[in-house]
Design a protein around this motif. Sequence first.
Motif, mmCIF file in Angstrom:
data_model
loop_
_atom_site.group_PDB
_atom_site.id
_atom_site.type_symbol
_atom_site.label_atom_id
_atom_site.label_comp_id
_atom_site.label_asym_id
_atom_site.label_seq_id
_atom_site.Cartn_x
_atom_site.Cartn_y
_atom_site.Cartn_z
ATOM 1 N N SER A 24 86.849 20.242 35.768
ATOM 2 C CA SER A 24 87.910 19.276 35.441
ATOM 3 C C SER A 24 87.456 18.377 34.296
ATOM 4 O O SER A 24 86.282 18.033 34.196
ATOM 5 C CB SER A 24 88.269 18.466 36.694
ATOM 6 N N TRP A 25 88.388 18.008 33.457
ATOM 7 C CA TRP A 25 88.065 17.163 32.296
ATOM 8 C C TRP A 25 87.523 15.807 32.717
ATOM 9 O O TRP A 25 86.729 15.212 32.017
ATOM 10 C CB TRP A 25 89.315 16.988 31.430
ATOM 11 N N MET A 26 87.995 15.297 33.865
ATOM 12 C CA MET A 26 87.531 13.992 34.355
ATOM 13 C C MET A 26 86.117 14.061 34.905
ATOM 14 O O MET A 26 85.485 13.037 35.119
ATOM 15 C CB MET A 26 88.455 13.507 35.474
ATOM 16 N N SER A 64 92.800 19.681 32.861
ATOM 17 C CA SER A 64 92.932 18.589 31.889
ATOM 18 C C SER A 64 94.025 17.597 32.291
ATOM 19 O O SER A 64 94.303 16.649 31.562
ATOM 20 C CB SER A 64 93.205 19.137 30.484
ATOM 21 N N ASN A 65 94.629 17.840 33.450
ATOM 22 C CA ASN A 65 95.629 16.887 33.943
ATOM 23 C C ASN A 65 95.423 16.643 35.432
ATOM 24 O O ASN A 65 96.379 16.446 36.168
ATOM 25 C CB ASN A 65 97.038 17.446 33.691
ATOM 26 N N ALA A 217 92.140 12.624 31.322
ATOM 27 C CA ALA A 217 93.132 13.647 31.650
ATOM 28 C C ALA A 217 94.434 13.347 30.905
ATOM 29 O O ALA A 217 95.526 13.635 31.379
ATOM 30 C CB ALA A 217 93.368 13.715 33.157
ATOM 31 N N ILE A 302 99.195 12.292 35.915
ATOM 32 C CA ILE A 302 98.023 13.079 36.344
ATOM 33 C C ILE A 302 98.291 13.583 37.766
ATOM 34 O O ILE A 302 98.723 12.829 38.632
ATOM 35 C CB ILE A 302 96.745 12.209 36.342
#
Length: 314
Positions: A24-26, A64-65, A217, A302
Amino acid sequence: MLTRAGLPSCRGRLSPGVPLANFSWMRVGGPADWLFQPADTRDLARFLRLLDSNVPVFVMGVGSNLIIRDGGIRGVVIRLGRPFMTMRFEGQTAVVGAGMLDARVATEAATRGLDLAFLRTIPGSMGGAVKMNAGCYGSCIADHFETATVVTRDGSIEKLDRHQLGFAYRHSELQADMVITEVELRCERRSTAAIESCMESYLVARNQTQPIGERTAGSTFRNPAGYSSTGREDDSHEFKAWSLIDRAGLRGQRRGGAQMSPKHPNFMINLGTASATDMEALGECVRQSVFRKFSVMLEWEIVRAGESYPPAAG
Ligand SMILES: Cc1cc2nc3c(=O)[nH]c(=O)nc-3n(C[C@H](O)[C@H](O)[C@H](O)COP(=O)(O)OP(=O)(O)OC[C@H]3O[C@@H](n4cnc5c(N)ncnc54)[C@H](O)[C@@H]3O)c2cc1C
């Protein structure tokens, strides 16, 4: 606990206890009970057909979300890998595997004089783009969408049209347990040079206004109803979320390792040590503060998934 014996055989990769933060981007979140990376659409369909209907399934793109909660996700998480990174062009239609990155679709289309420039700066996969009706700079997926091939929870393969997807602002009506495997997008013709220059200008604009190098995100909250960036009926919003957050004095607001970006107040960032709990708590705190000041309750854009705590041992 779901054991291997309780799951169908498959040709793809099925792995237990996979930490999802790295997907995950986060960079937050606990493990998936099981992570399934199917070999192809038929493998996915067979697996879902034979999987006990009580086992929950969650589909992720490239994260990414997403905020994946610290307790992780129970059941089976499905992530489409390399076999779903396909792309071909039939006249003005791009036929794209759901695992393909949006940016690659945009650049490949551009070389053929087909305009999907808006996808160039959206960091997700095509599956996530359709599910979220992703968009920016006045265009969104719904403007180009023709069909999506999906695998349903009971393992049938179907082709859905735009009416069945029910697109609205950053939203589709796709059922949560349906997996998009392929997407057809209609493109306008334009010169390659014009599309490339447009993509370049989007990259520059992003860089100037958004913390794109951070663990984020994208937009945390949808723009509330009323304000419109495109003028279309289904895309009208009165206030921009970032402006409400800014005017509520929350630009740069922190909670643990989570922060509302000083560069773009509607982007939440992980400063490096944030947990999913920090991120969600910061978001909820922002929603309450904005509501107290402007009587507008912001809605999360998100997607948050999973459980706050891991299951108790034993
Ligand atoms: C720096 C940055 C900038 C961004 N800018 C924008 C922007 O301008 N516009 C915009 O719209 N978004 C933006 N986003 C958000 C995000 O990139 C998009 O929402 C993207 O479409 C999500 O795709 P994903 O593959 O990462 O999906 P994920 O985040 O993994 O998942 C998002 C949702 O899609 C579902 N999903 C994913 N793949 C599938 C599939 N194959 N089948 C069914 N469901 C699926 C998931 O279940 C989840 O509900 C930005 C994000 C970042 C980090």
